[in-house]
Structures are given as structure tokens and as C-alpha cells.
Design a protein around this motif. Sequence first.
Motif, short mmCIF file in Angstrom:
data_model
loop_
_atom_site.label_atom_id
_atom_site.label_comp_id
_atom_site.label_asym_id
_atom_site.label_seq_id
_atom_site.Cartn_x
_atom_site.Cartn_y
_atom_site.Cartn_z
N ALA A 27 1.01 -1.38 -0.37
CA ALA A 27 -0.01 0.02 -0.03
C ALA A 27 1.01 1.31 0.01
CB ALA A 27 -0.90 0.03 1.33
N THR A 28 0.35 2.36 -0.36
CA THR A 28 1.11 3.77 -0.52
C THR A 28 1.03 4.00 1.00
OG1 THR A 28 0.04 4.32 -2.22
CG2 THR A 28 0.92 6.08 -1.15
N GLY A 29 2.55 4.35 1.50
CA GLY A 29 3.02 4.62 2.63
C GLY A 29 3.29 3.32 3.33
N TRP A 30 3.76 3.48 4.54
CA TRP A 30 3.84 2.30 5.53
C TRP A 30 2.76 1.57 5.95
CZ3 TRP A 30 8.77 0.17 5.58
CH2 TRP A 30 9.75 1.08 5.34
N GLY A 31 1.58 2.29 5.96
CA GLY A 31 0.53 1.59 6.30
C GLY A 31 0.25 1.38 7.71
N ASP A 32 -0.61 0.66 8.23
CA ASP A 32 -0.87 0.42 9.49
C ASP A 32 0.16 -0.30 10.28
OD1 ASP A 32 -1.92 0.03 12.38
OD2 ASP A 32 -3.52 -1.00 11.56
N ILE A 33 1.11 0.30 10.89
CA ILE A 33 2.28 -0.13 11.63
C ILE A 33 1.84 -1.10 12.57
CG2 ILE A 33 4.58 0.20 12.74
CD1 ILE A 33 4.54 1.39 10.11
N SER A 34 0.91 -0.72 13.38
CA SER A 34 0.52 -1.72 14.43
C SER A 34 -0.15 -2.99 14.03
CB SER A 34 -0.40 -0.88 15.50
OG SER A 34 -0.80 -1.93 16.52
N GLY A 35 -1.08 -2.76 13.02
CA GLY A 35 -1.64 -3.81 12.39
C GLY A 35 -0.87 -4.71 11.68
N LEU A 36 0.43 -4.25 11.07
CA LEU A 36 1.27 -5.12 10.47
C LEU A 36 2.11 -6.06 11.51
CD1 LEU A 36 2.59 -2.73 7.56
CD2 LEU A 36 1.18 -4.76 7.28
N LEU A 37 2.54 -5.39 12.64
CA LEU A 37 3.26 -6.10 13.54
C LEU A 37 2.48 -6.83 14.23
CD1 LEU A 37 5.32 -2.81 15.36
CD2 LEU A 37 6.08 -4.74 13.83
N SER A 38 1.06 -6.69 14.42
CA SER A 38 0.44 -7.59 15.09
C SER A 38 -0.41 -8.66 14.09
CB SER A 38 -0.84 -6.94 15.95
OG SER A 38 -0.04 -5.98 16.57
N GLY A 39 -0.22 -8.49 12.74
CA GLY A 39 -0.93 -9.24 11.79
C GLY A 39 -0.32 -10.79 11.65
N SER A 40 -0.54 -11.38 10.39
CA SER A 40 0.35 -12.56 10.16
C SER A 40 1.66 -12.37 10.15
CB SER A 40 -0.39 -12.87 8.76
OG SER A 40 0.05 -12.11 7.67
N VAL A 41 2.32 -13.70 10.03
CA VAL A 41 3.68 -13.79 9.87
C VAL A 41 4.29 -12.89 8.72
CG1 VAL A 41 5.69 -15.31 9.59
CG2 VAL A 41 3.94 -15.75 11.16
N ASP A 42 3.41 -12.96 7.35
CA ASP A 42 3.93 -12.26 6.41
C ASP A 42 3.81 -10.78 6.25
OD1 ASP A 42 4.20 -14.84 5.21
OD2 ASP A 42 2.46 -14.80 3.63
N GLU A 43 2.73 -10.55 6.98
CA GLU A 43 2.61 -9.24 7.31
C GLU A 43 3.85 -8.30 8.18
OE1 GLU A 43 -2.15 -8.32 6.90
OE2 GLU A 43 -1.46 -9.32 8.64
N PHE A 44 3.81 -9.20 9.24
CA PHE A 44 4.92 -8.86 10.13
C PHE A 44 6.46 -8.64 9.15
CE2 PHE A 44 8.63 -9.93 12.77
CZ PHE A 44 8.32 -9.15 13.91
N HIS A 45 6.76 -9.65 8.72
CA HIS A 45 8.08 -9.65 7.99
C HIS A 45 7.93 -8.65 6.73
CE1 HIS A 45 10.35 -12.81 9.75
NE2 HIS A 45 9.25 -13.21 9.93
#
Length: 445
Positions: A27-45
Motif C-alpha cells: 500500500a502507499t505509505g508504510w500502512g498500519d504499523i501496529s496492524g502489520l506488527l500484530s498481523g500475520s507472519v507475512d505482514e510482520f516480515h
Amino acid sequence: MVGVTTRSLFAFSVLVAVSVVWGAPDATGWGDISGLLSGSVDEFHSLVDPLATMSVLTYITTNGTYYDERRLDMTVDGFVKDEELSVEQDTGGMRAIVFVHEAGGRVGVAYRGTDMNFKTRGGQLDICYDGVMAESPELFPFCKQFSPAELDYYAQAKKVMKETLAKYQNMSVVVTGHSLGCALAGLMAVTFHDQNVTGVCFSLPGVLKYAIKETGVSGGEIRKMENIFVLSDTQDPVTLEAVIMDVAFGQYYVWPTQVNEGCTSCCCSLMASNNVNILTLGACKACFQSSHNFANYVQHLISNSTTKAERIVDLSSIVQCQVCGRESPLARNGESVGSNEGDSENAVVEDPDLVAEDSEGHIYPAAMSQLDLTSRDDGNEEEEVVPLRKNASSGMQSKGFVLFTVGFLCALIGVMIGTAFYCKNKRKSATSRVQYLELEESSAL
């Protein structure tokens, strides 16, 4: 602070390969940082791996002990380096690399950790600033060669951020780094929290007091900020000390590692006394080298695509030394730095000893910012840093008193001996004078 050694290169190579595979958020921008860190393994990485690669590149593509010319043109997939904004100083000092992903609207500003080769000017500058952040009462003697401006990494890092935000006004900015680099990233996230700057970094030292001093923001407000994310090994002594001394801030994402008896012993020592010097403890040294060095982060978290860090709210739960049967020095000594209670900027730890240790492994708010023991010089050997002394100012006063006393006694003895010789010579002179007069008198007769 740093943790880069020769044995780290393989892990770094794996990291670079992994970051290319994962790339960065689509997505444009870094996105939802908290959501990515707390999301799936793929989102985290997808978020963490590019930032980790940026942190690695600050070590191996900027001037210093870990510089590797073969990797000079390396970058993160999709990002280019903004050479104009990046800071590279041949004489040592604060280092930063600005990475830009134009199409994705993302900017990453990575600050470098400590160069642990103290034979170099750059390594000396880094360790001296570690002491500045820690508000050490006594720095290494070689710190005297540096001007206040050279040692003001905060001002230099702030300048990079101001120029970056001015140039990339419509882009999402994340600051990152490891150890000392994470401290600078955290400081920038606090300083520019109202300009949508987010900090996502690795192993944040306990620099809360320094952050309060430099930014003018109260400790309570800093701890309420939701734009600072810290990733840490649960046994990293930098994290352990910040937690035990209650000077940690940011939202923590941690991962469990196999219990390390050395780290448990180190943690017990931290909890048992405010006065322990970590560098005198073999367990803490070993714990630092195994758990704080960035190679550990790369190997156990970043390079392992099947694992991720988990959000933890109660930081005390990661302190693996309850087996000691002792309560934290924090619990024994009253109100903590930056306590939310009263939200007072003046909230401080009541026991002054909690902010009295200095060295590359001291016990006070920025304590572990100086515990980096691993260095790589031309011989690829590791060397141990000679620690500064705890309570250096009082120590110097005690030493000065002893030296003064000894000097005074020596001077007194010298005066007594001199007086004795003088009196003896006076008597001899008087005797000779009497004899001379008697001789003249007899001659006259």
C-alpha cells in the motif's frame, strides 16, 4: 551500540535475501504499523525485514570498523538511498542513511549503532555519546578531544529528520536502527511525534531521562505515545535493564528464546543491587554478546520467516529472573522516571543510585547503551572495553582525598627532616664559631 561481528556477515546476507523476497508493504505509505506488527507472519516480515536491512546497511556501508566496500551499492528492494540527506562522516560521529521508495510513498531513516572499535576516532565518538545519553558523571578521558557539537548526536539526527520531512512532505516516514541507532530513532519519534513520524527499531536502551531532557516532553507523555515500536529479544540485557529500572518506553514486540542461564544470572544481579557493575559479571558479558548483538536479531527473528514477535503490554513479565526471589530495585526505591501518575515531567526515581552508574554496561537510565563488548578490528579479534567506574565523581573525590592526604604527610615529613638538618647545621655552625673565637683568643694571648 552495536553488535556486528565477522560472524554476522552470513546472517546479514540471509537478511538481505529475505528482504528482497518480502519487499515492503504494497500500500502507499508504510500502512498500519501496529496492524502489520500484530498481523500475520507475512505482514510482520513485510514491514520488519526492510527496516532490519536498513539498520544492517548503516553498519556495513558507512565509514567505520564494519564497513564492507563490496556492499556499498546495496539497498532495500524498491528503495534508493538519498545521498544528499544521508550523513557519512569520515572522521566519525552520527551516521544516518535515508531510504526512499517514491512509488510507495515511503521513507525510511536509519541511524547506526555504536562502532565498538575504540582504537578509532569514530568508535570513541560513539562511546562518548553513549555516555552523554546516559548522563554519565565521568566520560572516558579521550572524550575531551571532541567538541560539544561533535558529541551532540541528537542535534545531528534532528537535522536529518527536519531536512527529510521538508523534502518528502507527502510521504510516510519511519525511523529505525539498532541499539544506539534505536535510541536515536526513539528520540526522533518523540521529537517529531506531531508530524506523523513513526519509530520502529531494535533494542531500545533506557534513555527516557535523556529524552525528557532533550525534547522537553514529560515522561508520562512519552510513554503514552503510540508511534514508537520496539522489537526485542526477551533476554537482551539492554531491554532487561531498561525494564528493571523502569526507564523503558514505546510499544514492545518480543519473542521468546531458550532460557539462557547467563542472562538469568545477569538479570538477578541487576535486580539484587543498584550498585553492580555489569562489566565485572561474566554472565552479563556473555548474555550481551549472545542476545544483544544484531546478528542475534537477524538470525532468530528476521531470517526465520515462520516466526514473528508478539505484542506485550506488561514488560515486567519478560524479566526472567523471578527465581532470584528478590524484588526489583525499582520497587524498593519509589516513584519511577516518567510515571504516568501525575504526568509530571519532574517524576524521577527517588534513589539517586539508579542514575549513578557509567560504563559500557552501567546501571542507570541509559545503562545498557554502553555495554557493547564486541568489536571487529583489522585482526578480526574481539576486545573487551575497559569500563568506566561507577559513581565516577564520588570515586574521583575519594581518590583525590587519599592522594591529598598522602601528599600532605609526605610534605610534612619532608619539612620535619629539613628542619632537623637545618638545626643540626646551625648547631655545627655555632660550635665552629665558638671554636674559631676560642682559637683567635688564644692566638691573641
